[in-house]
Motif scaffolding. Structure first.
Motif, PDB file in Angstrom:
ATOM      1  N   ARG A  15       0.846  -1.194   0.000  1.00 31.16           N
ATOM      2  CA  ARG A  15       0.000   0.000   0.000  1.00 31.16           C
ATOM      3  C   ARG A  15       0.883   1.246   0.000  1.00 31.16           C
ATOM      4  N   PRO A  16       0.580   2.222  -0.850  1.00 31.86           N
ATOM      5  CA  PRO A  16       1.401   3.437  -0.862  1.00 31.86           C
ATOM      6  C   PRO A  16       1.187   4.260   0.400  1.00 31.86           C
ATOM      7  N   GLU A  17       2.155   5.119   0.705  1.00 30.54           N
ATOM      8  CA  GLU A  17       2.036   5.972   1.886  1.00 30.54           C
ATOM      9  C   GLU A  17       1.116   7.149   1.649  1.00 30.54           C
ATOM     10  N   SER A  18       0.869   7.479   0.367  1.00 32.70           N
ATOM     11  CA  SER A  18      -0.037   8.574   0.043  1.00 32.70           C
ATOM     12  C   SER A  18      -0.645   8.337  -1.332  1.00 32.70           C
ATOM     13  N   VAL A  19      -1.783   8.973  -1.560  1.00 27.03           N
ATOM     14  CA  VAL A  19      -2.416   8.971  -2.879  1.00 27.03           C
ATOM     15  C   VAL A  19      -2.796  10.404  -3.217  1.00 27.03           C
ATOM     16  N   THR A  20      -2.828  10.706  -4.512  1.00 29.83           N
ATOM     17  CA  THR A  20      -3.202  12.040  -4.969  1.00 29.83           C
ATOM     18  C   THR A  20      -4.527  11.959  -5.700  1.00 29.83           C
ATOM     19  N   VAL A  21      -5.457  12.828  -5.295  1.00 27.58           N
ATOM     20  CA  VAL A  21      -6.782  12.884  -5.894  1.00 27.58           C
ATOM     21  C   VAL A  21      -6.928  14.231  -6.587  1.00 27.58           C
ATOM     22  N   THR A  22      -7.449  14.192  -7.809  1.00 25.99           N
ATOM     23  CA  THR A  22      -7.652  15.409  -8.598  1.00 25.99           C
ATOM     24  C   THR A  22      -9.136  15.740  -8.643  1.00 25.99           C
ATOM     25  N   LEU A  23      -9.457  17.029  -8.534  1.00 23.91           N
ATOM     26  CA  LEU A  23     -10.834  17.495  -8.668  1.00 23.91           C
ATOM     27  C   LEU A  23     -11.150  17.662 -10.146  1.00 23.91           C
ATOM     28  N   VAL A  24     -12.314  17.166 -10.551  1.00 28.53           N
ATOM     29  CA  VAL A  24     -12.765  17.265 -11.941  1.00 28.53           C
ATOM     30  C   VAL A  24     -14.033  18.107 -11.952  1.00 28.53           C
ATOM     31  N   ALA A  25     -14.074  19.145 -12.799  1.00 25.35           N
ATOM     32  CA  ALA A  25     -15.235  20.024 -12.912  1.00 25.35           C
ATOM     33  C   ALA A  25     -15.824  19.883 -14.306  1.00 25.35           C
ATOM     34  N   THR A  41     -10.819  17.564   1.808  1.00 26.88           N
ATOM     35  CA  THR A  41     -11.947  18.314   1.254  1.00 26.88           C
ATOM     36  C   THR A  41     -11.441  19.408   0.333  1.00 26.88           C
ATOM     37  N   PHE A  42     -12.025  19.447  -0.866  1.00 27.45           N
ATOM     38  CA  PHE A  42     -11.813  20.575  -1.773  1.00 27.45           C
ATOM     39  C   PHE A  42     -12.788  21.660  -1.329  1.00 27.45           C
ATOM     40  N   THR A  43     -12.284  22.862  -0.996  1.00 28.49           N
ATOM     41  CA  THR A  43     -13.148  23.916  -0.455  1.00 28.49           C
ATOM     42  C   THR A  43     -13.155  25.146  -1.362  1.00 28.49           C
ATOM     43  N   GLU A  44     -14.078  26.046  -1.053  1.00 26.70           N
ATOM     44  CA  GLU A  44     -14.221  27.320  -1.762  1.00 26.70           C
ATOM     45  C   GLU A  44     -14.330  27.117  -3.269  1.00 26.70           C
ATOM     46  N   LEU A  45     -15.195  26.199  -3.639  1.00 25.61           N
ATOM     47  CA  LEU A  45     -15.421  25.893  -5.051  1.00 25.61           C
ATOM     48  C   LEU A  45     -16.650  26.648  -5.544  1.00 25.61           C
ATOM     49  N   ASP A  46     -16.538  27.245  -6.723  1.00 24.43           N
ATOM     50  CA  ASP A  46     -17.701  27.905  -7.313  1.00 24.43           C
ATOM     51  C   ASP A  46     -18.778  26.858  -7.543  1.00 24.43           C
ATOM     52  N   LYS A  47     -20.014  27.211  -7.183  1.00 21.87           N
ATOM     53  CA  LYS A  47     -21.118  26.279  -7.360  1.00 21.87           C
ATOM     54  C   LYS A  47     -21.681  26.342  -8.787  1.00 21.87           C
ATOM     55  N   TYR A  48     -21.595  27.526  -9.405  1.00 22.51           N
ATOM     56  CA  TYR A  48     -22.172  27.717 -10.742  1.00 22.51           C
ATOM     57  C   TYR A  48     -21.149  28.298 -11.699  1.00 22.51           C
ATOM     58  N   LYS A  49     -21.360  28.022 -12.967  1.00 17.32           N
ATOM     59  CA  LYS A  49     -20.589  28.654 -14.040  1.00 17.32           C
ATOM     60  C   LYS A  49     -21.589  29.026 -15.126  1.00 17.32           C
ATOM     61  N   ASP A  50     -21.629  30.300 -15.465  1.00 15.07           N
ATOM     62  CA  ASP A  50     -22.574  30.809 -16.466  1.00 15.07           C
ATOM     63  C   ASP A  50     -24.004  30.397 -16.152  1.00 15.07           C
ATOM     64  N   GLY A  51     -24.373  30.417 -14.865  1.00 14.31           N
ATOM     65  CA  GLY A  51     -25.730  30.122 -14.437  1.00 14.31           C
ATOM     66  C   GLY A  51     -26.067  28.644 -14.338  1.00 14.31           C
ATOM     67  N   THR A  52     -25.136  27.771 -14.684  1.00 16.21           N
ATOM     68  CA  THR A  52     -25.390  26.335 -14.615  1.00 16.21           C
ATOM     69  C   THR A  52     -24.540  25.732 -13.514  1.00 16.21           C
ATOM     70  N   GLU A  53     -25.179  24.852 -12.720  1.00 15.39           N
ATOM     71  CA  GLU A  53     -24.446  24.235 -11.613  1.00 15.39           C
ATOM     72  C   GLU A  53     -23.322  23.349 -12.146  1.00 15.39           C
ATOM     73  N   ILE A  54     -22.148  23.507 -11.563  1.00 14.67           N
ATOM     74  CA  ILE A  54     -20.971  22.728 -11.953  1.00 14.67           C
ATOM     75  C   ILE A  54     -21.075  21.326 -11.348  1.00 14.67           C
ATOM     76  N   VAL A  55     -20.804  20.322 -12.166  1.00 16.78           N
ATOM     77  CA  VAL A  55     -20.788  18.936 -11.686  1.00 16.78           C
ATOM     78  C   VAL A  55     -19.343  18.596 -11.330  1.00 16.78           C
ATOM     79  N   TYR A  56     -19.123  18.395 -10.016  1.00 15.98           N
ATOM     80  CA  TYR A  56     -17.787  18.051  -9.538  1.00 15.98           C
ATOM     81  C   TYR A  56     -17.678  16.549  -9.328  1.00 15.98           C
ATOM     82  N   THR A  57     -16.573  15.985  -9.794  1.00 15.29           N
ATOM     83  CA  THR A  57     -16.231  14.591  -9.529  1.00 15.29           C
ATOM     84  C   THR A  57     -14.760  14.557  -9.130  1.00 15.29           C
ATOM     85  N   VAL A  58     -14.266  13.379  -8.856  1.00 15.33           N
ATOM     86  CA  VAL A  58     -12.861  13.227  -8.486  1.00 15.33           C
ATOM     87  C   VAL A  58     -12.268  12.059  -9.247  1.00 15.33           C
TER      88      VAL A  58
END
Length: 192
Positions: free
Chosen positions: A38-48, A68-85
């Motif tokens: 098992r690795p000592e760490s893993v890296t997770v990327t935020l996908v918008a 936790t990914f924080t202070e993320l914009d909830k909307y872009k051009d009036g449409t809610e952003i779909v966040y995944t990882v």
């Protein structure tokens, strides 16, 4: 949702865009790191909206494999952003499965089936083809892992062979040393 400020004949309307956060937790399904890879760490990327961002989290045992990914914009051009990882590629045979969503949080479960081996052998008799008629109908073979008995088999004259299968190759990241012993047979001496 706007606040107004009037200065002279000028009106300034202010609005603070909504923000959100996305929590991610790493779970392990690897028999408690039995193989010790098992690795000592893993890296997770935020996908918008399907596009990887520059935002990453490093998860370790120290932070309980959670971030936790924080202070993320909830909307872009009036449409809610779909966040995944997504997780950067892991080595050592781990397969990631991502469950959850941006609201409840994501869980990335990395699964690795521990390596297994087989210990097999056979019985050879050096007794002039059972000349004295003392050969037993069966024997007992005992399997030891690092000196401790973990299994046994009764082996009969049908094959005089045995096989212990699906044995873990490692324990706490160290390779297990398997040996066998045979219960004593009256009048015979055994060599393994």
């Amino acid at each position: 949702g706007y606040s107004s400020e009037v200065k002279g004949y000028n009106v300034t309307n202010s609005y603070t865009p909504e923000q959100t956060s996305v929590q991610v937790t790493k779970a392990w399904a690897d028999a408690n790191n039995q193989d010790g890879v098992r690795p000592e760490s893993v890296t997770v990327t935020l996908v918008a909206d399907g596009v990887a961002t520059e935002e990453t989290l490093t998860l370790t045992e120290t932070n309980n494999w959670t971030g936790t990914f924080t202070e993320l914009d909830k909307y872009k051009d009036g449409t809610e952003i779909v966040y995944t990882v997504e997780e950067l590629e892991l080595e050592n045979g781990y397969e990631p499965v991502i469950t959850g969503d941006a609201t409840t949080g994501y869980v990335i479960t990395n699964t690795k089936t521990p390596e297994v081996i087989e210990v097999a052998g056979s019985k050879t008799w050096d007794d002039a083809d059972n000349q004295d008629g003392k050969r037993p109908e069966s024997i007992t073979i005992r399997l030891l892992a690092n000196g401790t008995e973990v299994d046994s088999l009764e082996v009969t004259a049908e094959e005089w062979a045995w096989s212990f299968t699906d044995l873990p190759k490692y324990e706490n990241g160290k390779e297990i040393t398997y040996t066998i012993t045979e219960d004593a047979i009256e009048g015979y001496s055994a060599t393994v």
